[in-house]
Design an enzyme around this catalytic site. Structure first.
Site, PDB file in Angstrom:
ATOM      1  N   LYS A   1     -16.993  -2.856  20.512  1.00 30.28           N
ATOM      2  CA  LYS A   1     -16.204  -1.830  19.812  1.00 30.28           C
ATOM      3  C   LYS A   1     -16.262  -0.500  20.563  1.00 30.28           C
ATOM      4  O   LYS A   1     -15.244   0.133  20.814  1.00 30.28           O
ATOM      5  CB  LYS A   1     -16.735  -1.628  18.371  1.00 30.28           C
ATOM      6  CG  LYS A   1     -16.815  -2.909  17.559  1.00 30.28           C
ATOM      7  CD  LYS A   1     -17.347  -2.661  16.152  1.00 30.28           C
ATOM      8  CE  LYS A   1     -18.783  -2.184  16.076  1.00 30.28           C
ATOM      9  NZ  LYS A   1     -19.785  -3.190  16.488  1.00 30.28           N
TER      10      LYS A   1
ATOM     11  N   ARG B   1     -18.084  -0.328   7.019  1.00 29.07           N
ATOM     12  CA  ARG B   1     -19.026  -1.440   7.145  1.00 29.07           C
ATOM     13  C   ARG B   1     -19.334  -2.077   5.808  1.00 29.07           C
ATOM     14  O   ARG B   1     -20.107  -3.036   5.764  1.00 29.07           O
ATOM     15  CB  ARG B   1     -20.345  -0.898   7.722  1.00 29.07           C
ATOM     16  CG  ARG B   1     -20.503  -1.082   9.205  1.00 29.07           C
ATOM     17  CD  ARG B   1     -21.816  -0.437   9.588  1.00 29.07           C
ATOM     18  NE  ARG B   1     -22.436  -1.040  10.712  1.00 29.07           N
ATOM     19  CZ  ARG B   1     -22.345  -0.572  11.951  1.00 29.07           C
ATOM     20  NH1 ARG B   1     -21.611   0.473  12.216  1.00 29.07           N
ATOM     21  NH2 ARG B   1     -22.999  -1.165  12.916  1.00 29.07           N
TER      22      ARG B   1
ATOM     23  N   ARG C   1     -28.632  -3.635  27.523  1.00 31.20           N
ATOM     24  CA  ARG C   1     -27.814  -2.454  27.841  1.00 31.20           C
ATOM     25  C   ARG C   1     -28.645  -1.171  27.928  1.00 31.20           C
ATOM     26  O   ARG C   1     -29.658  -1.017  27.267  1.00 31.20           O
ATOM     27  CB  ARG C   1     -26.676  -2.294  26.837  1.00 31.20           C
ATOM     28  CG  ARG C   1     -27.046  -1.618  25.578  1.00 31.20           C
ATOM     29  CD  ARG C   1     -25.850  -1.387  24.690  1.00 31.20           C
ATOM     30  NE  ARG C   1     -26.303  -1.344  23.322  1.00 31.20           N
ATOM     31  CZ  ARG C   1     -25.501  -1.286  22.279  1.00 31.20           C
ATOM     32  NH1 ARG C   1     -24.200  -1.286  22.447  1.00 31.20           N
ATOM     33  NH2 ARG C   1     -25.993  -1.233  21.080  1.00 31.20           N
TER      34      ARG C   1
ATOM     35  N   ARG D   1     -31.281   2.479  23.501  1.00 27.56           N
ATOM     36  CA  ARG D   1     -31.317   2.762  22.066  1.00 27.56           C
ATOM     37  C   ARG D   1     -32.548   2.121  21.434  1.00 27.56           C
ATOM     38  O   ARG D   1     -32.882   0.981  21.752  1.00 27.56           O
ATOM     39  CB  ARG D   1     -30.042   2.204  21.397  1.00 27.56           C
ATOM     40  CG  ARG D   1     -28.880   3.156  21.531  1.00 27.56           C
ATOM     41  CD  ARG D   1     -27.569   2.596  21.090  1.00 27.56           C
ATOM     42  NE  ARG D   1     -27.572   1.870  19.840  1.00 27.56           N
ATOM     43  CZ  ARG D   1     -26.470   1.362  19.281  1.00 27.56           C
ATOM     44  NH1 ARG D   1     -25.300   1.540  19.864  1.00 27.56           N
ATOM     45  NH2 ARG D   1     -26.523   0.706  18.152  1.00 27.56           N
TER      46      ARG D   1
ATOM     47  N   ARG E   1     -29.443  -6.372  12.352  1.00 24.40           N
ATOM     48  CA  ARG E   1     -28.105  -5.747  12.358  1.00 24.40           C
ATOM     49  C   ARG E   1     -27.022  -6.821  12.199  1.00 24.40           C
ATOM     50  O   ARG E   1     -26.027  -6.613  11.506  1.00 24.40           O
ATOM     51  CB  ARG E   1     -27.903  -4.952  13.660  1.00 24.40           C
ATOM     52  CG  ARG E   1     -28.700  -3.651  13.672  1.00 24.40           C
ATOM     53  CD  ARG E   1     -28.939  -3.102  15.063  1.00 24.40           C
ATOM     54  NE  ARG E   1     -27.726  -2.857  15.823  1.00 24.40           N
ATOM     55  CZ  ARG E   1     -27.716  -2.638  17.140  1.00 24.40           C
ATOM     56  NH1 ARG E   1     -28.854  -2.643  17.813  1.00 24.40           N
ATOM     57  NH2 ARG E   1     -26.587  -2.411  17.754  1.00 24.40           N
TER      58      ARG E   1
HETATM   59  P1  AP5 Z   1     -20.598  -2.078  22.983  1.00 27.95           P
HETATM   60  O1  AP5 Z   1     -19.210  -1.676  23.355  1.00 27.95           O
HETATM   61  O2  AP5 Z   1     -21.650  -1.025  22.978  1.00 27.95           O
HETATM   62  O3  AP5 Z   1     -20.584  -2.864  21.606  1.00 27.95           O
HETATM   63  P2  AP5 Z   1     -20.503  -2.306  20.124  1.00 27.95           P
HETATM   64  O4  AP5 Z   1     -19.698  -3.302  19.356  1.00 27.95           O
HETATM   65  O5  AP5 Z   1     -20.026  -0.875  20.116  1.00 27.95           O
HETATM   66  O6  AP5 Z   1     -22.024  -2.434  19.742  1.00 27.95           O
HETATM   67  P3  AP5 Z   1     -23.015  -1.462  18.992  1.00 27.95           P
HETATM   68  O7  AP5 Z   1     -24.377  -2.044  19.226  1.00 27.95           O
HETATM   69  O8  AP5 Z   1     -22.824  -0.044  19.377  1.00 27.95           O
HETATM   70  O9  AP5 Z   1     -22.535  -1.702  17.541  1.00 27.95           O
HETATM   71  P4  AP5 Z   1     -23.283  -1.502  16.245  1.00 27.95           P
HETATM   72  O10 AP5 Z   1     -22.147  -1.731  15.310  1.00 27.95           O
HETATM   73  O11 AP5 Z   1     -24.487  -2.302  16.005  1.00 27.95           O
HETATM   74  O12 AP5 Z   1     -23.874  -0.035  16.401  1.00 27.95           O
HETATM   75  P5  AP5 Z   1     -23.477   1.356  15.774  1.00 27.95           P
HETATM   76  O13 AP5 Z   1     -23.764   2.397  16.772  1.00 27.95           O
HETATM   77  O14 AP5 Z   1     -22.126   1.315  15.144  1.00 27.95           O
HETATM   78  O15 AP5 Z   1     -21.019  -3.267  23.954  1.00 27.95           O
HETATM   79  C1  AP5 Z   1     -22.318  -3.817  23.958  1.00 27.95           C
HETATM   80  C2  AP5 Z   1     -22.726  -4.231  25.380  1.00 27.95           C
HETATM   81  O16 AP5 Z   1     -21.869  -5.267  25.818  1.00 27.95           O
HETATM   82  C3  AP5 Z   1     -22.592  -3.119  26.413  1.00 27.95           C
HETATM   83  O17 AP5 Z   1     -23.639  -3.288  27.366  1.00 27.95           O
HETATM   84  C4  AP5 Z   1     -21.227  -3.375  27.069  1.00 27.95           C
HETATM   85  O18 AP5 Z   1     -21.180  -2.911  28.395  1.00 27.95           O
HETATM   86  C5  AP5 Z   1     -21.151  -4.897  27.004  1.00 27.95           C
HETATM   87  N1  AP5 Z   1     -19.790  -5.394  26.801  1.00 27.95           N
HETATM   88  C6  AP5 Z   1     -18.833  -4.889  25.980  1.00 27.95           C
HETATM   89  N2  AP5 Z   1     -17.720  -5.648  26.017  1.00 27.95           N
HETATM   90  C7  AP5 Z   1     -17.990  -6.678  26.880  1.00 27.95           C
HETATM   91  C8  AP5 Z   1     -17.254  -7.805  27.339  1.00 27.95           C
HETATM   92  N3  AP5 Z   1     -15.987  -8.045  26.918  1.00 27.95           N
HETATM   93  N4  AP5 Z   1     -17.853  -8.654  28.218  1.00 27.95           N
HETATM   94  C9  AP5 Z   1     -19.128  -8.434  28.655  1.00 27.95           C
HETATM   95  N5  AP5 Z   1     -19.895  -7.374  28.264  1.00 27.95           N
HETATM   96  C10 AP5 Z   1     -19.316  -6.511  27.391  1.00 27.95           C
HETATM   97  O19 AP5 Z   1     -24.523   1.451  14.556  1.00 27.95           O
HETATM   98  C11 AP5 Z   1     -25.915   1.616  14.775  1.00 27.95           C
HETATM   99  C12 AP5 Z   1     -26.623   1.787  13.442  1.00 27.95           C
HETATM  100  O20 AP5 Z   1     -26.142   2.983  12.787  1.00 27.95           O
HETATM  101  C13 AP5 Z   1     -26.395   0.677  12.402  1.00 27.95           C
HETATM  102  O21 AP5 Z   1     -27.287  -0.403  12.591  1.00 27.95           O
HETATM  103  C14 AP5 Z   1     -26.630   1.435  11.083  1.00 27.95           C
HETATM  104  O22 AP5 Z   1     -28.001   1.618  10.830  1.00 27.95           O
HETATM  105  C15 AP5 Z   1     -26.005   2.802  11.370  1.00 27.95           C
HETATM  106  N6  AP5 Z   1     -24.586   2.882  11.016  1.00 27.95           N
HETATM  107  C16 AP5 Z   1     -23.557   3.130  11.876  1.00 27.95           C
HETATM  108  N7  AP5 Z   1     -22.390   3.138  11.222  1.00 27.95           N
HETATM  109  C17 AP5 Z   1     -22.682   2.880   9.910  1.00 27.95           C
HETATM  110  C18 AP5 Z   1     -21.883   2.723   8.753  1.00 27.95           C
HETATM  111  N8  AP5 Z   1     -20.550   2.830   8.795  1.00 27.95           N
HETATM  112  N9  AP5 Z   1     -22.512   2.453   7.572  1.00 27.95           N
HETATM  113  C19 AP5 Z   1     -23.863   2.358   7.501  1.00 27.95           C
HETATM  114  N10 AP5 Z   1     -24.676   2.475   8.583  1.00 27.95           N
HETATM  115  C20 AP5 Z   1     -24.085   2.735   9.775  1.00 27.95           C
END
Ligand code: AP5
Length: 213
Positions: free
Chosen positions: A13, A86, A125, A159, A170
Site C-alpha cells: 500500500k 481498518r 525491509r 520499524r 498485525r
Molecule cells: P509496503 O509498501 O511498505 O507495504 P504496506 O502495505 O504499506 O505495509 P505496512 O507494513 O506499512 O502496512 P501496515 O498496514 O501494517 O502498516 P501501517 O503503517 O498502516 O511494502 C512492504 C515491503 O514490501 C517493502 O519492503 C516494499 O519495498 C516491498 N514491496 C512492496 N510491493 C512489492 C512488490 N509488488 N513486490 C515485491 N516487494 C514489494 O500501520 C502500522 C500500525 O499503525 C498498525 O499495526 C496499527 O497499530 C496502527 N494503525 C495504522 N493505521 C491504523 C488505523 N487506521 N486504525 C488503527 N490502527 C492503525
C-alpha cells in the site's frame, strides 16, 4: 479522485501510494505514518499509540478518524487512503468525512497477496533515516552497501513492529477487523482487485489502468 488502497501488512500500500503521489499529484494519507510521526514527537496521541502499535494491535477508531479528518482538506485534489479505514467504524467515519465535503470514493483497490510471502517482505525491509527511501535486505539493497541511493546518507532504520511475532499479530488483526469491511464497499460497487504479488511496476500498471478507466 479519492481512493482506498486495501491489503494486509506488507501488501504494498505504502509503496504504491508514494508512487501515485509522485506521478499523479494525489496526496497519500497514511494513518500508520501519521501515528509514527506522533510517536516520534511524543504527542499525547503518540504516547497512547506507541505500545498498541508495537504489539501489532489497532489504535482506537476515534484517534485515527480524527487524524484523517485533520488532513483531508490538504488532499482536496485527491486522497489515497493508505492503512485507513481498518474497521467498519472507520469506514463509516470516512463516509461522513467525505460526505461533509461533497466528496465520494472512486475506487477501493484491494491488493490480493500471499500472507506467508509478506512476512519475508516486512521483516527484511528498512529505510533511510534521512530521506525515507525504502530498501529490503534481499530484494532491494542500496547499490553501495551502507549508503542511501537517493540522498547518500549512511543511517538506516527499521520499524519496531517489523519483527515476525508482531507481523503475525498485525495480519490476524487484518483478517479479523479489516477484511470484513470489504462487503461494505462491494455493495457500493467500488471494489477492484489486483494481484499484489506481481512486481512493483506491474502492480503500479494495474492501478493506473483502474484510475484511467
Ligand atoms: P509496503 O509498501 O511498505 O507495504 P504496506 O502495505 O504499506 O505495509 P505496512 O507494513 O506499512 O502496512 P501496515 O498496514 O501494517 O502498516 P501501517 O503503517 O498502516 O511494502 C512492504 C515491503 O514490501 C517493502 O519492503 C516494499 O519495498 C516491498 N514491496 C512492496 N510491493 C512489492 C512488490 N509488488 N513486490 C515485491 N516487494 C514489494 O500501520 C502500522 C500500525 O499503525 C498498525 O499495526 C496499527 O497499530 C496502527 N494503525 C495504522 N493505521 C491504523 C488505523 N487506521 N486504525 C488503527 N490502527 C492503525
Amino acid at each position: 479522485m479519492d481512493i482506498i488502497l486495501l491489503g494486509p501488512p506488507g501488501a504494498g500500500k505504502g509503496t504504491q501510494a508514494a508512487r501515485l503521489q509522485q506521478n499523479r499529484g494525489m496526496i497519500q494519507l497514511s494513518t500508520g505514518d501519521m501515528l509514527r510521526e506522533a510517536v516520534a514527537k511524543g504527542t499525547p496521541v503518540g504516547v497512547k499509540a506507541k505500545a498498541v502499535m508495537e504489539a501489532g494491535e489497532l489504535v482506537s477508531d476515534a484517534i485515527v478518524s480524527a487524524l484523517i479528518g485533520e488532513r483531508l482538506d490538504s488532499a482536496s485534489d485527491g486522497a489515497i487512503f493508505d492503512g485507513f479505514p481498518r474497521t467498519q467504524h472507520q469506514a463509516e467515519a470516512l463516509e461522513m468525512l467525505l460526505a461533509d465535503r461533497d466528496r465520494n470514493l472512486a475506487h477501493v483497490i484491494e491488493l490480493v497477496v500471499d500472507e506467508e510471502a509478506l512476512v519475508d517482505r516486512i521483516t527484511g525491509r528498512f529505510s533511510c533515516a534521512q530521506c525515507g527511501a525504502n530498501y529490503h535486505d534481499r530484494f532491494h539493497r542500496p547499490k553501495v552497501d551502507g549508503t542511501c541511493d537517493v540522498c547518500g546518507s549512511h543511517e538506516f532504520k527499521r520499524r519496531p513492529d517489523d519483527n515476525e511475532a508482531t507481523v503475525r499479530t498485525r495480519m490476524a488483526e487484518y483478517r479479523a477487523k479489516t477484511a470484513p469491511i470489504l462487503p461494505f464497499y462491494e455493495e457500493k460497487g467500488l471494489v477492484r482487485r489486483i494481484d499484489g504479488m506481481a512486481s512493483v511496476d506491474d502492480v503500479a500498471a494495474a492501478i493506473d489502468s483502474i484510475l484511467d478507466s
